[in-house]
Design an enzyme around this catalytic site. Structure first.
Site, PDB file in Angstrom:
ATOM      1  N   SER A  58     -12.910 -31.873 -34.280  1.00  0.00           N
ATOM      2  CA  SER A  58     -13.226 -32.474 -32.981  1.00  0.00           C
ATOM      3  C   SER A  58     -12.201 -32.137 -31.907  1.00  0.00           C
ATOM      4  O   SER A  58     -12.516 -32.183 -30.715  1.00  0.00           O
ATOM      5  CB  SER A  58     -13.331 -33.998 -33.130  1.00  0.00           C
ATOM      6  OG  SER A  58     -12.142 -34.535 -33.691  1.00  0.00           O
ATOM      7  N   ASP A 353      -8.590 -40.785 -26.777  1.00  0.00           N
ATOM      8  CA  ASP A 353      -8.344 -41.980 -27.584  1.00  0.00           C
ATOM      9  C   ASP A 353      -7.045 -41.722 -28.333  1.00  0.00           C
ATOM     10  O   ASP A 353      -6.340 -40.759 -28.044  1.00  0.00           O
ATOM     11  CB  ASP A 353      -9.514 -42.290 -28.530  1.00  0.00           C
ATOM     12  CG  ASP A 353      -9.858 -41.138 -29.462  1.00  0.00           C
ATOM     13  OD1 ASP A 353      -8.922 -40.447 -29.921  1.00  0.00           O
ATOM     14  OD2 ASP A 353     -11.048 -40.921 -29.739  1.00  0.00           O
ATOM     15  N   HIS A 356      -7.169 -38.013 -30.060  1.00  0.00           N
ATOM     16  CA  HIS A 356      -7.714 -36.806 -29.435  1.00  0.00           C
ATOM     17  C   HIS A 356      -7.062 -36.561 -28.078  1.00  0.00           C
ATOM     18  O   HIS A 356      -7.053 -37.454 -27.232  1.00  0.00           O
ATOM     19  CB  HIS A 356      -9.236 -36.922 -29.250  1.00  0.00           C
ATOM     20  CG  HIS A 356      -9.991 -36.979 -30.528  1.00  0.00           C
ATOM     21  ND1 HIS A 356     -10.209 -38.158 -31.207  1.00  0.00           N
ATOM     22  CD2 HIS A 356     -10.560 -35.992 -31.262  1.00  0.00           C
ATOM     23  CE1 HIS A 356     -10.899 -37.896 -32.309  1.00  0.00           C
ATOM     24  NE2 HIS A 356     -11.125 -36.598 -32.367  1.00  0.00           N
TER      25      HIS A 356
END
Length: 642
Positions: A58, A353, A356
């Site tokens: 991600s 967050d 990330h």
């Protein structure tokens, strides 16, 4: 009539420094080092933007809804990644229930891996094993090792197989009431008569030579089996000893466990643990034999074409605060020869967050946007200088600078340059005489130093009227230079061979040897640069002296019958015939302009190295430009005689 003597005179004062060279000397108002020291930039980079690929999750996934705030790389670099949020190479290999299953595949000479965090203690994957860290370590290590020997790699997510009729797909309560996709669990029912244990399982799987467009010369296969603490734990129903063994087509055992010949652990547990060993297997048909009740069947692999050696960079993959990480990626890379590890110095703090968009990681990976001349464990370099202040830690690839002290780098003249006659005094001393020819230098100089020593000195030619030595005599001098530097390198090589005698397989000893080799190369290059500096000085001096003679010739032509040249650079003139304006026309036409100069010298230095040798520089080639613009200002001294 009053006659005056007018001479060209080079003006030198206390602000000038003397620079000795072979073939001529120079006075200069300034000096500078031939090269400045460069400092590596921390983080990852690549040698060629067109030949690399990345595997991620991600933090590199452009399809993530929070991109680009969720990313640790730029949008440009994210294009290079094969990524899916929630994915990892190991998740795709084993396929635990409820986890992302992504088809990782791609080709590149340099492979960057920034993934792994999605299979960590935070994921809490059980399936007969509460702690998968050691398996993850061996898996990542095998991936890095095989990736460094391949151009292309791909997950093979469906192996052809033959399963015995008596077994059916099994599930496990500690695996979300399901099981891994690889290995698949097959069970054999032994009830209602417990004394009947069923039949030995015999299954087959085939590792393909090609998967889609990807060629497969070698496969990474997980050989999984159960570990029982005692025979009684498995043998509750009187079913003998446990075994799960993989055989190749010739019947040779290639993996597994056989408690018929190997002891049980002897511990007191009553629940088996699953162990998975990483096997490197060639394409072909393999058989699996297991004791009744359970069969663990390989159904996936990673395939590698093994076509060329390449570079591997692994990036530390950890969670932010509140989630437990492992350091299997770090340990796997550090234990794989040639793997470059990128590590954070601070905790992970995300922007999108907690997990990330970390600023430190963005800085460490920003170098992936550029091409570097050298990449190493110490960082990356894109400057052309061959020297750095600190030794660059291996592994390192490309044209990596050598460690040197600033004061050891030779200085060259700069600013206002005035030629003088004569040669370096050391040339006249027989014990330190380096060259067989004093009038050595002519024209544009290009030096090529290759792995075996001096490859040759290539000479540009000056116009015939420029003067200087013949091409043949200069070439003889260059041959002598080459021989002398070759002797220096041979002595270095002899010392290195002696060091080799004390090397076995001790990693630290190898690193120590590498450092000694680099130090020897640095000293040899500095010695060669000292010679080149002297050649440059002599070459410039000769060229500038020629420029002065060209100026004198121009003055003689302008004077015609008005002035008589009585010695080189000196004229007698009758001021009754040629007044001040006449003299200015002859002598001061270039009063504020520089004397014509030699063409700029384009001498270059470039460290050439085997791009896939972890010890770095194997050879030297002189290819980074030093441009020297020479400027001479002439003064006119007037001596009046009656």
């Amino acid at each position: 009539a009053e006659k005056i003597k007018i001479c060209l005179q080079k003006q030198v004062n206390s602000s000038f420094s003397l620079h000795n060279g072979f073939g001529g000397n120079l006075y200069a108002t300034e000096e500078k080092r031939m090269f400045e020291l460069v400092k590596p930039k921390a983080g990852a980079s690549v040698l060629n933007q067109s030949t690399w690929i990345c595997f991620g999750d991600s933090r590199t996934d452009q399809s993530n809804s929070a991109f680009p705030r969720s990313a640790d790389v730029s949008a440009k670099t994210a294009d290079k990644f094969r990524s899916l949020s929630g994915g990892s190479l190991m998740l795709s290999m084993f396929g635990p229930p409820g986890k992302v299953d992504y088809l990782y595949q791609g080709c590149g000479k340099h492979k960057v891996f920034y993934e792994g965090v999605n299979w960590s203690p935070h994921a809490a994957i059980d399936c007969y094993r509460k702690n998968w860290t050691d398996i993850k370590l061996n898996f990542q290590k095998s991936i890095y090792e095989l990736a460094s020997q391949s151009h292309c790699m791909s997950l093979v997510n469906a192996l052809d197989k033959t399963i015995p009729l008596q077994v059916t797909k099994g599930v496990a309560k500690n695996c979300n009431n399901s099981f891994l996709k690889n290995p698949a669990l097959y069970t054999q029912e032994v009830k209602p008569l417990e004394q009947i244990c069923g039949e030995e399982n015999l299954a087959f799987f085939t590792l393909p030579t090609q998967f889609g467009t990807y060629e497969c010369k070698l496969h990474l296969v997980a050989s999984c089996y159960f570990i029982y603490d005692s025979k009684e734990v498995y043998n509750k129903r009187g079913c003998g000893n446990y075994f799960q063994v993989i055989y190749d087509s010739s019947g040779k055992v290639v993996g597994g466990l056989d408690n018929r010949v190997s002891p049980y652990t002897g511990n007191t547990g009553d629940t088996p643990t699953m162990q998975c060993d990483m096997l490197q297997l060639k394409p072909g048909r393999y058989s699996v034999r297991s004791s009744p009740r359970f069969l663990l069947m390989p159904e996936r692999s990673y395939c590698f074409d093994m076509k060329e050696k390449g570079l591997v960079t692994a990036v530390q993959s950890i969670w932010g605060k509140g989630r437990k990480s492992d350091y299997a990626v770090d340990q796997a890379c550090l234990s794989t020869p040639g793997c470059m590890l990128i590590q954070k110095q601070k905790p992970y703090i995300g922007e999108a967050d907690d997990h990330h968009g970390d600023q430190e990681m963005r800085e460490l990976l920003s170098g992936l946007d550029y091409e570097a001349r050298c990449i190493s464990q110490s960082g990356w370099v894109n400057e052309t200088s061959p020297f750095t202040e600190e030794y660059l830690l291996p592994p390192k690839f490309g044209r990596c600078p050598l460690a040197a002290k600033e004061e050891s780098i030779p200085k060259i003249p700069d600013g206002l340059l005035i030629p003088t006659s004569g040669t370096d005094t050391t040339v006249t001393k027989p014990k330190s005489r380096i060259f067989g020819i004093d009038d050595l230098i002519i024209g544009l100089l290009f030096v090529a130093i290759v792995e075996a020593g001096i490859g040759g000195y290539l000479l540009g030619s000056r116009k015939e009227s420029g003067g200087g030595v013949t091409k043949e005599s200069a070439e003889k001098g260059f041959e002598k230079i080459g021989n002398d530097i070759q002797i220096l390198r041979s002595s270095t090589n002899i010392a290195i061979e002696k060091l080799n005698d004390r090397i076995t397989h001790d990693e630290q000893a190898i690193r120590d040897l590498t450092l000694e080799i680099e130090n020897a190369r640095s000293e040899a290059l500095l010695g060669e640069l000292g010679i080149i500096r002297a050649l440059l000085v002599g070459n410039i001096s000769i060229g500038l002296q020629e420029s002065l003679w060209e100026l004198a010739s121009e003055i003689t032509n302008r004077a015609g019958d008005l002035a008589v040249e009585v010695s080189p650079g000196c004229w007698i003139i009758d001021d009754n015939i040629c007044d001040q304006s006449c003299q200015n026309f002859i002598f001061k036409f270039n009063e504020t302009a520089p004397v014509p100069t030699i063409p700029p010298l384009d001498t270059k230095i470039d460290l050439q190295s085997d791009p896939f040798y972890w010890g770095s520089s194997l050879g030297l080639a002189i290819t980074t430009p030093i441009s020297l613009a020479a400027l001479v200002i002439s003064g006119i001294a007037i001596c009046r005689t009656k």
